[in-house]
Motif scaffolding. Structure first.
Motif, short mmCIF file in Angstrom:
data_model
loop_
_atom_site.label_atom_id
_atom_site.label_comp_id
_atom_site.label_asym_id
_atom_site.label_seq_id
_atom_site.Cartn_x
_atom_site.Cartn_y
_atom_site.Cartn_z
N GLU A 2 0.83 -1.19 0.00
CA GLU A 2 0.00 0.00 0.00
C GLU A 2 0.88 1.25 0.00
OE1 GLU A 2 -3.36 0.05 -0.23
OE2 GLU A 2 -3.08 -2.08 -0.56
N PRO A 3 0.41 2.37 -0.60
CA PRO A 3 1.21 3.60 -0.63
C PRO A 3 1.65 4.08 0.74
CG PRO A 3 -0.63 3.79 -2.14
CD PRO A 3 -0.81 2.50 -1.38
N ASP A 4 0.78 3.97 1.78
CA ASP A 4 1.18 4.46 3.10
C ASP A 4 2.27 3.59 3.71
OD1 ASP A 4 -0.66 2.39 3.40
OD2 ASP A 4 -1.41 3.13 5.31
N VAL A 5 2.34 2.32 3.34
CA VAL A 5 3.41 1.46 3.82
C VAL A 5 4.72 1.83 3.12
CG1 VAL A 5 4.25 -0.92 3.91
CG2 VAL A 5 1.85 -0.42 4.40
N LEU A 6 4.62 2.16 1.83
CA LEU A 6 5.80 2.57 1.07
C LEU A 6 6.37 3.87 1.58
CD1 LEU A 6 4.99 2.08 -2.72
CD2 LEU A 6 6.90 1.12 -1.47
N ASN A 7 5.53 4.74 2.08
CA ASN A 7 5.95 6.12 2.30
C ASN A 7 5.50 6.67 3.65
OD1 ASN A 7 7.33 8.28 1.39
ND2 ASN A 7 5.68 9.11 0.17
N ARG A 8 5.82 5.99 4.71
CA ARG A 8 5.44 6.47 6.04
C ARG A 8 6.10 7.81 6.32
NH1 ARG A 8 4.32 1.21 9.56
NH2 ARG A 8 3.44 0.13 7.82
N ARG A 9 5.37 8.63 7.04
CA ARG A 9 5.89 9.94 7.40
C ARG A 9 6.98 9.78 8.44
NH1 ARG A 9 3.80 11.58 2.95
NH2 ARG A 9 1.78 12.55 3.03
N ARG A 10 8.10 10.41 8.22
CA ARG A 10 9.27 10.27 9.09
C ARG A 10 9.64 11.62 9.68
NH1 ARG A 10 11.53 4.94 8.26
NH2 ARG A 10 10.01 4.01 6.88
N ALA A 11 10.29 11.57 10.82
CA ALA A 11 10.86 12.76 11.43
C ALA A 11 12.37 12.73 11.21
CB ALA A 11 10.55 12.80 12.93
N VAL A 12 12.99 13.90 11.26
CA VAL A 12 14.44 14.01 11.18
C VAL A 12 14.91 14.61 12.50
CG1 VAL A 12 16.40 15.02 9.97
CG2 VAL A 12 14.36 14.34 8.68
N VAL A 13 15.85 13.92 13.15
CA VAL A 13 16.44 14.39 14.39
C VAL A 13 17.86 14.82 14.04
CG1 VAL A 13 17.10 13.79 16.74
CG2 VAL A 13 15.02 12.82 15.74
N TYR A 14 18.24 16.03 14.48
CA TYR A 14 19.56 16.54 14.08
C TYR A 14 20.13 17.48 15.12
CZ TYR A 14 16.86 20.63 12.64
OH TYR A 14 16.02 21.71 12.62
N PHE A 15 21.45 17.62 15.08
CA PHE A 15 22.17 18.55 15.93
C PHE A 15 22.07 19.94 15.32
CE2 PHE A 15 23.60 14.66 17.48
CZ PHE A 15 24.34 14.81 18.63
N GLU A 16 21.69 20.93 16.13
CA GLU A 16 21.59 22.30 15.63
C GLU A 16 22.96 22.85 15.22
OE1 GLU A 16 19.23 24.47 14.86
OE2 GLU A 16 17.61 23.10 15.36
N ALA A 17 23.98 22.55 16.00
CA ALA A 17 25.35 22.98 15.67
C ALA A 17 26.20 21.73 15.52
CB ALA A 17 25.91 23.88 16.77
N ALA A 18 27.11 21.76 14.57
CA ALA A 18 27.96 20.60 14.31
C ALA A 18 28.99 20.42 15.41
CB ALA A 18 28.66 20.77 12.97
N PRO A 19 29.10 19.21 15.94
CA PRO A 19 30.15 18.94 16.93
C PRO A 19 31.53 19.10 16.33
CG PRO A 19 28.50 17.20 16.92
CD PRO A 19 28.23 18.07 15.72
N ARG A 20 32.49 19.25 17.19
CA ARG A 20 33.90 19.34 16.80
C ARG A 20 34.25 18.13 15.91
NH1 ARG A 20 34.92 18.96 21.57
NH2 ARG A 20 35.68 16.86 21.79
N GLY A 21 34.95 18.37 14.84
CA GLY A 21 35.36 17.28 13.95
C GLY A 21 34.27 16.81 13.00
N ALA A 22 33.18 17.56 12.90
CA ALA A 22 32.04 17.13 12.09
C ALA A 22 32.36 17.04 10.60
CB ALA A 22 30.86 18.07 12.29
N PHE A 23 33.36 17.76 10.16
CA PHE A 23 33.61 17.80 8.72
C PHE A 23 34.78 16.91 8.30
CE2 PHE A 23 31.80 21.78 10.21
CZ PHE A 23 30.61 21.75 9.51
#
Length: 168
Positions: A2-23
């Motif tokens: 079913e389309p809803d199984v294919l494409n469940r709504r997801r959240a994104v969790v992320y750090f507001e500022a990059a930690p040291r060594g992020a790049f």
């Protein structure tokens, strides 16, 4: 499936500022934002800047993928089933994606300047690994807006730190 199984709504969790060594371990990648049953799959995609996104058309009809977002403006033009076009995302930001032919089709691409982010799975779980010790602000983004923010302190000792969000 079913389309809803294919494409469940997801959240994104992320750090507001990059930690040291992020790049230090950034590398360009290639991922897909598929078109199936007149739906973008996945509905939410999180990537690092420099990533190329392929937009394969697996429908039986033409699509015209475009975005007017500040972080990345593009218009891929009309293209047929069985073909694909690509876009490289170089700047962090939120990119809303649409189909000019099918007005109900939309998706979001969150482009980060670091690798400290995760998309939740079907059960709402996420994991962000190799986080250096420090104090951080984490955000949970869902359907176009930051829904919750939490402070987090990571110490050198524990291997896992749990932080739950309630996204509504």
């Amino acid at each position: 499936m079913e389309p809803d199984v294919l494409n469940r709504r997801r959240a994104v969790v992320y750090f507001e500022a990059a930690p040291r060594g992020a790049f230090e371990d950034r590398e360009s990648a290639r991922v897909s934002l598929d078109q199936r049953r007149e739906t973008f799959v996945p509905h939410v995609l999180a990537i690092t800047a420099g990533t190329t996104v392929d937009f394969p058309n697996h429908d039986r009809t033409y699509h015209n993928v475009f975005s007017l977002s500040k972080a990345k403006r593009f218009d891929l033009g009309r293209y047929a089933a069985g073909t694909s076009k690509s876009v490289r995302f170089d700047r962090p930001g939120i990119v809303r994606v649409f189909c000019d032919i099918h007005s109900h089709m939309n998706a979001s691409i969150l482009v980060f300047g670091h690798r400290f982010f995760a998309v939740t799975d079907d059960q709402g779980r996420y994991e962000i690994d190799r986080v250096p010790p420090g104090s951080y602000l984490l955000s949970a983004w869902f359907e176009g807006a930051v829904r919750e923010q939490r402070s987090l302190t990571v110490t050198a000792d524990p291997r896992t730190t749990d932080l739950d969000f309630t996204v509504r």
